[in-house]
Write a protein that holds these residues in place. Structure first.
Motif, PDB file in Angstrom:
ATOM      1  N   GLY A  42      22.313  -0.271  -7.077  1.00 31.60           N
ATOM      2  CA  GLY A  42      21.034   0.120  -6.511  1.00 31.60           C
ATOM      3  C   GLY A  42      20.711   1.559  -6.824  1.00 31.60           C
ATOM      4  N   HIS A  43      19.632   2.032  -6.198  1.00 25.53           N
ATOM      5  CA  HIS A  43      19.234   3.429  -6.369  1.00 25.53           C
ATOM      6  C   HIS A  43      18.537   3.913  -5.106  1.00 25.53           C
ATOM      7  CE1 HIS A  43      15.574   1.214  -7.644  1.00 25.53           C
ATOM      8  NE2 HIS A  43      14.918   2.221  -7.084  1.00 25.53           N
ATOM      9  N   HIS A  44      18.507   5.222  -4.939  1.00 24.74           N
ATOM     10  CA  HIS A  44      17.762   5.862  -3.864  1.00 24.74           C
ATOM     11  C   HIS A  44      16.418   6.349  -4.377  1.00 24.74           C
ATOM     12  CE1 HIS A  44      21.594   6.901  -1.419  1.00 24.74           C
ATOM     13  NE2 HIS A  44      20.842   6.098  -0.689  1.00 24.74           N
ATOM     14  N   ASP A  45      15.449   6.445  -3.474  1.00 27.87           N
ATOM     15  CA  ASP A  45      14.260   7.205  -3.834  1.00 27.87           C
ATOM     16  C   ASP A  45      14.449   8.637  -3.332  1.00 27.87           C
ATOM     17  OD1 ASP A  45      13.689   7.266  -1.100  1.00 27.87           O
ATOM     18  OD2 ASP A  45      11.973   5.888  -1.231  1.00 27.87           O
ATOM     19  N   ALA A  46      13.421   9.467  -3.485  1.00 29.72           N
ATOM     20  CA  ALA A  46      13.555  10.879  -3.147  1.00 29.72           C
ATOM     21  C   ALA A  46      13.802  11.105  -1.658  1.00 29.72           C
ATOM     22  CB  ALA A  46      12.297  11.629  -3.587  1.00 29.72           C
ATOM     23  N   GLU A  47      13.396  10.144  -0.807  1.00 31.26           N
ATOM     24  CA  GLU A  47      13.590  10.276   0.636  1.00 31.26           C
ATOM     25  C   GLU A  47      14.891   9.654   1.131  1.00 31.26           C
ATOM     26  OE1 GLU A  47       9.966   9.670   3.156  1.00 31.26           O
ATOM     27  OE2 GLU A  47       9.148   8.922   1.265  1.00 31.26           O
ATOM     28  N   GLY A  48      15.645   9.066   0.230  1.00 31.63           N
ATOM     29  CA  GLY A  48      16.912   8.461   0.624  1.00 31.63           C
ATOM     30  C   GLY A  48      16.830   6.994   0.983  1.00 31.63           C
ATOM     31  N   PHE A  49      15.683   6.349   0.768  1.00 32.46           N
ATOM     32  CA  PHE A  49      15.603   4.906   1.003  1.00 32.46           C
ATOM     33  C   PHE A  49      16.338   4.189  -0.129  1.00 32.46           C
ATOM     34  CE2 PHE A  49      12.332   6.287   3.859  1.00 32.46           C
ATOM     35  CZ  PHE A  49      12.334   5.339   4.869  1.00 32.46           C
ATOM     36  N   LEU A  50      17.095   3.162   0.252  1.00 31.27           N
ATOM     37  CA  LEU A  50      17.961   2.460  -0.691  1.00 31.27           C
ATOM     38  C   LEU A  50      17.274   1.207  -1.219  1.00 31.27           C
ATOM     39  CD1 LEU A  50      20.795   2.237  -2.007  1.00 31.27           C
ATOM     40  CD2 LEU A  50      21.494   0.905   0.000  1.00 31.27           C
ATOM     41  N   PHE A  51      17.376   1.006  -2.517  1.00 33.58           N
ATOM     42  CA  PHE A  51      16.846  -0.179  -3.181  1.00 33.58           C
ATOM     43  C   PHE A  51      18.008  -0.882  -3.869  1.00 33.58           C
ATOM     44  CE2 PHE A  51      13.381   2.658  -2.593  1.00 33.58           C
ATOM     45  CZ  PHE A  51      12.246   1.888  -2.445  1.00 33.58           C
ATOM     46  N   ILE A  52      18.259  -2.137  -3.510  1.00 28.93           N
ATOM     47  CA  ILE A  52      19.356  -2.898  -4.092  1.00 28.93           C
ATOM     48  C   ILE A  52      18.864  -3.609  -5.342  1.00 28.93           C
ATOM     49  CG2 ILE A  52      21.030  -4.750  -3.737  1.00 28.93           C
ATOM     50  CD1 ILE A  52      20.838  -4.203  -0.743  1.00 28.93           C
ATOM     51  N   THR A  53      19.550  -3.362  -6.439  1.00 23.07           N
ATOM     52  CA  THR A  53      19.212  -4.023  -7.693  1.00 23.07           C
ATOM     53  C   THR A  53      19.900  -5.368  -7.799  1.00 23.07           C
ATOM     54  OG1 THR A  53      19.062  -1.830  -8.704  1.00 23.07           O
ATOM     55  CG2 THR A  53      19.127  -3.705 -10.185  1.00 23.07           C
ATOM     56  N   GLY A  54      21.103  -5.458  -7.280  1.00 21.97           N
ATOM     57  CA  GLY A  54      21.841  -6.714  -7.305  1.00 21.97           C
ATOM     58  C   GLY A  54      23.332  -6.446  -7.248  1.00 21.97           C
ATOM     59  N   ARG A  55      24.107  -7.502  -7.264  1.00 25.51           N
ATOM     60  CA  ARG A  55      25.550  -7.358  -7.352  1.00 25.51           C
ATOM     61  C   ARG A  55      25.917  -6.911  -8.750  1.00 25.51           C
ATOM     62  NH1 ARG A  55      28.918  -6.696  -3.471  1.00 25.51           N
ATOM     63  NH2 ARG A  55      30.599  -7.712  -4.602  1.00 25.51           N
ATOM     64  N   ALA A  56      26.938  -6.065  -8.840  1.00 23.96           N
ATOM     65  CA  ALA A  56      27.428  -5.671 -10.153  1.00 23.96           C
ATOM     66  C   ALA A  56      27.794  -6.914 -10.962  1.00 23.96           C
ATOM     67  CB  ALA A  56      28.626  -4.748 -10.006  1.00 23.96           C
ATOM     68  N   SER A  57      28.320  -7.925 -10.273  1.00 24.92           N
ATOM     69  CA  SER A  57      28.715  -9.156 -10.954  1.00 24.92           C
ATOM     70  C   SER A  57      27.504 -10.003 -11.356  1.00 24.92           C
ATOM     71  CB  SER A  57      29.645  -9.979 -10.059  1.00 24.92           C
ATOM     72  OG  SER A  57      29.023 -10.250  -8.815  1.00 24.92           O
ATOM     73  N   ASP A  58      26.318  -9.746 -10.763  1.00 19.61           N
ATOM     74  CA  ASP A  58      25.117 -10.506 -11.113  1.00 19.61           C
ATOM     75  C   ASP A  58      24.458  -9.980 -12.388  1.00 19.61           C
ATOM     76  OD1 ASP A  58      25.400 -12.098  -8.909  1.00 19.61           O
ATOM     77  OD2 ASP A  58      23.837 -11.136  -7.728  1.00 19.61           O
ATOM     78  N   GLY A  65       0.829  -1.195   0.000  1.00 17.69           N
ATOM     79  CA  GLY A  65       0.000   0.000   0.000  1.00 17.69           C
ATOM     80  C   GLY A  65       0.860   1.240   0.000  1.00 17.69           C
ATOM     81  N   PRO A  66       0.240   2.402   0.043  1.00 20.63           N
ATOM     82  CA  PRO A  66       0.986   3.664  -0.044  1.00 20.63           C
ATOM     83  C   PRO A  66       2.026   3.821   1.069  1.00 20.63           C
ATOM     84  CG  PRO A  66      -1.359   4.044  -0.336  1.00 20.63           C
ATOM     85  CD  PRO A  66      -1.219   2.627   0.082  1.00 20.63           C
ATOM     86  N   GLY A  67       1.742   3.306   2.264  1.00 18.03           N
ATOM     87  CA  GLY A  67       2.666   3.490   3.377  1.00 18.03           C
ATOM     88  C   GLY A  67       3.709   2.400   3.513  1.00 18.03           C
ATOM     89  N   ALA A  68       3.617   1.359   2.680  1.00 20.22           N
ATOM     90  CA  ALA A  68       4.534   0.224   2.790  1.00 20.22           C
ATOM     91  C   ALA A  68       5.857   0.544   2.104  1.00 20.22           C
ATOM     92  CB  ALA A  68       3.907  -1.010   2.160  1.00 20.22           C
ATOM     93  N   ARG A  69       6.943   0.189   2.752  1.00 20.75           N
ATOM     94  CA  ARG A  69       8.281   0.391   2.181  1.00 20.75           C
ATOM     95  C   ARG A  69       8.717  -0.921   1.521  1.00 20.75           C
ATOM     96  NH1 ARG A  69       9.611   5.799   1.786  1.00 20.75           N
ATOM     97  NH2 ARG A  69       8.909   6.876   3.675  1.00 20.75           N
ATOM     98  N   VAL A  70       8.067  -1.241   0.430  1.00 19.84           N
ATOM     99  CA  VAL A  70       8.291  -2.526  -0.234  1.00 19.84           C
ATOM    100  C   VAL A  70       9.533  -2.441  -1.118  1.00 19.84           C
ATOM    101  CG1 VAL A  70       7.335  -4.216  -1.841  1.00 19.84           C
ATOM    102  CG2 VAL A  70       5.842  -3.081  -0.183  1.00 19.84           C
ATOM    103  N   GLY A  71      10.411  -3.418  -0.964  1.00 18.73           N
ATOM    104  CA  GLY A  71      11.561  -3.523  -1.844  1.00 18.73           C
ATOM    105  C   GLY A  71      12.803  -2.796  -1.382  1.00 18.73           C
ATOM    106  N   THR A  72      12.678  -1.977  -0.346  1.00 20.02           N
ATOM    107  CA  THR A  72      13.839  -1.229   0.116  1.00 20.02           C
ATOM    108  C   THR A  72      14.550  -1.965   1.249  1.00 20.02           C
ATOM    109  OG1 THR A  72      14.600   0.870   1.061  1.00 20.02           O
ATOM    110  CG2 THR A  72      12.438   0.107   1.742  1.00 20.02           C
ATOM    111  N   CYS A  73      15.852  -1.739   1.347  1.00 21.33           N
ATOM    112  CA  CYS A  73      16.604  -2.273   2.488  1.00 21.33           C
ATOM    113  C   CYS A  73      16.777  -1.199   3.554  1.00 21.33           C
ATOM    114  CB  CYS A  73      17.959  -2.809   2.043  1.00 21.33           C
ATOM    115  SG  CYS A  73      19.046  -1.595   1.291  1.00 21.33           S
ATOM    116  N   GLY A  74      16.086  -0.076   3.404  1.00 18.77           N
ATOM    117  CA  GLY A  74      16.049   0.906   4.473  1.00 18.77           C
ATOM    118  C   GLY A  74      16.794   2.189   4.184  1.00 18.77           C
ATOM    119  N   HIS A  75      16.986   2.946   5.251  1.00 19.76           N
ATOM    120  CA  HIS A  75      17.672   4.237   5.158  1.00 19.76           C
ATOM    121  C   HIS A  75      19.051   4.135   5.796  1.00 19.76           C
ATOM    122  CE1 HIS A  75      16.754   4.726   9.428  1.00 19.76           C
ATOM    123  NE2 HIS A  75      15.475   4.506   9.161  1.00 19.76           N
ATOM    124  N   GLU A  76      19.854   5.156   5.627  1.00 15.12           N
ATOM    125  CA  GLU A  76      21.220   5.152   6.139  1.00 15.12           C
ATOM    126  C   GLU A  76      21.260   4.950   7.652  1.00 15.12           C
ATOM    127  OE1 GLU A  76      23.265   8.463   3.161  1.00 15.12           O
ATOM    128  OE2 GLU A  76      21.745   9.048   4.642  1.00 15.12           O
TER     129      GLU A  76
END
Length: 544
Positions: free
Chosen positions: A415-431, A347-358
């Motif tokens: 990976g990439h950040h969203d506008a709030e700085g939450f980190l999303f891991i796409t994978g290993r560079a080697s993957d 839902g809108p408040g769920a932080r799906v897919g992120t490994c969190g903030h710094e």
């Protein structure tokens, strides 16, 4: 001892700053909680005072035999009270703890002994082949202590008894004095010794208590479900600092029923593990037979957790999941996703897919190949700086030159950040692989495949292809009693991902190869595919 990392620039070198010796955590807990249980293993328990006294005695024994500040002590043992103690024995002497994964082969451990320059070894009696291999490979080795009766060295417990009541002086240490060689898993080659220091680890412990397990005290208890040689060892150091008891599982192999029984018996409040073990714990029927209402923090790291598994765990355990992202080189201190940000429902408040903030005190930046910071939403390499970053790789200037750029540690993860700085891991560079000129990040397709009710585990990797350059190969494990063939699965998946992301082949196995810490390792999956004759691919190119 130099790790070969980047030297400090300007001002006073942190090497000149005296800091607390990490062994003081144990001394402090012994003073404050002396007769309380500090460690439990099977039916045995040791109080804080007893554990501290045993560490004193063993430190005195090693000192008498020439072990001194800066010496590297290799430790080959399954989880046991002696392995737990050996960390603090080394710290107290100012020596460097060099634990192995006990599942490693004699040749692999011999390499660790040689690469670390080990001068002493503590080895469980069950591993005579490992002791012999290290003795042959490590030219500086001059002392071996045996945990249990053996022919290769004096007994650990006999030395403790002989030196009871004695204590070696606690070594004075500076911020950058090494305390632990944390060997990497070696997914892209030989393992490298990441140098962890007393000053760095004091920050790590504080950060774990701040960001992962706030409110942890001597009233808490922690269950160990992984070898103490790596992440679980860091987690238990945190417990000692807080005065929380540690409970070791009785057997060598993970047993979900035993784990849940120990949770109920000891009123376990926290545990650290990897997503695959969380999955095994929460899918085992024992989760419903034992009281686990005491749990407050189930911390998982080492790999992203698939959303389907996350939802199942939340449904079984409630809001207790804590995710962090952090390599051994950063001792787990990059991001955190606390319980309040784990949502059962999308839902809108769920932080799906992120490994969190710094994490507190740490900074994360997404960089391109030239080291330029990328904007939110743009994929690049995850780079990090802060007090939790290791001192560098021991005796490996080439690896250090590759790992650091302008003061940033390069994780090798994408990976990439969203506008709030939450980190999303796409994978290993080697993957990542390139199919028909397009970048493919396997994790996205793996997530989609795990939505199929028959699939329990999956790993996708890129392999050479004459037409497309590279294509994906998926290896799946099915849930108990499920049936699924390759064509049916690919037909189900086709509408859900772009055509170039669709695996060319799907293989179904009984299980995926995992590391000694429970992580699926794609290097091992690739090797197994080759061993089974599945690679190179022999399907017509038009099947891609």
């Amino acid at each position: 001892m130099s790790a070969g990392g980047p030297p400090p620039k300007g001002g006073v070198s942190p090497c000149t700053r005296r800091v607390m010796n990490l062994a003081h955590f144990l001394r402090r807990s012994a003073r404050r909680h002396g007769e309380a249980v500090g460690l439990a293993w099977g039916e045995r328990t040791w109080s804080w005072a007893e554990t501290d006294a045993r560490v004193d005695a063993m430190a005195a024994a090693l000192a008498e035999r020439g072990v001194t500040k800066g010496d590297r002590v290799l430790v080959q043992a399954r989880n046991c009270n002696q392995l737990f103690e050996s960390m603090f024995v080394c710290f107290r002497l100012g020596a460097v703890w060099v634990p192995t994964n006990f599942r490693q082969t004699p040749d692999e451990v011999a390499y660790l002994g040689r690469a670390s320059g080990a001068t002493a070894m503590i080895c469980q009696a069950d591993f005579p082949g490992h002791e012999a291999a290290v003795r042959a490979a490590a030219p500086d080795l001059r002392l071996v202590v045996s945990i249990g009766p053996s022919k290769f060295g004096p007994g650990y417990d006999a030395l403790v008894a002989a030196h009871s009541g004695q204590a070696a002086p606690t070594a004075g240490v500076a911020h950058d004095d090494p305390c632990w060689f944390f060997f990497t898993s070696g997914t892209t080659g030989r393992p490298k010794a990441a140098v962890l220091t007393h000053g760095q680890m004091a920050f790590v412990v504080t950060n774990h208590l701040c960001d992962l397990m706030p409110g942890t005290t001597e009233a808490d208890a922690s269950l160990v479900v992984a070898p103490l040689s790596h992440g679980a060892g860091i987690h238990q150091l945190v417990q000692v600092a807080a005065g929380a008891k540690t409970v070791l599982m009785g057997g060598d192999r993970f047993d979900a029923d035993e784990a849940w029984a120990l949770v109920a018996r000891w009123r376990i409040t926290n545990l650290f593990t990897v997503p695959t073990i969380v999955k095994m714990l929460t899918e085992h029927d024992a989760v419903d037979r034992h009281d686990h209402s005491c749990l407050r923090h189930v911390i998982y790291a080492g790999a992203p957790m698939y959303r389907a598994d996350q939802k199942h765990a939340l449904a079984k355990l409630g809001p207790v999941l804590v995710q962090y992202f952090g390599l051994g080189e950063v001792t787990g201190n990059i991001t955190v996703l606390p319980p309040r940000l784990h949502a059962l429902e999308d839902g809108p408040g769920a932080r799906v897919g992120t490994c969190g903030h710094e994490r507190t005190g740490m900074q994360v930046q997404i960089q391109d190949n030239d080291g330029r910071e990328l904007a939110p939403g743009e994929t690049g390499e995850i780079c990090v700086c802060g007090p939790a970053v290791f001192a560098g790789y021991y005796d490996n200037p080439e690896a250090n030159a590759q790992a650091f750029r302008d003061g940033w540690f390069r994780t090798g993860d994408l990976g990439h950040h969203d506008a709030e700085g939450f980190l999303f891991i796409t994978g290993r560079a080697s993957d990542m692989y390139i199919s028909g000129g397009s970048n493919v990040y396997p994790r996205e397709t793996e997530e989609k495949m795990l939505e199929h009710p028959a699939i329990a585990e999956v790993a996708i990797l890129g392999v050479p292809d004459r037409t497309w350059g590279e294509v994906g190969v998926a290896v799946c494990v099915l849930r108990s009693g499920a049936a699924l063939d390759e064509d049916t699965l690919l037909a189900w998946l086709a509408p859900k991902v772009s055509r170039y992301k669709l695996p060319k082949r799907v293989f179904v196995w009984d299980g995926l190869p995992k590391s000694g810490y429970g992580k699926i390792t794609k290097k091992a999956v690739r090797a197994e595919l080759e061993a089974r004759g599945c690679l190179p691919l022999d399907r017509p190119d038009d099947a891609a």
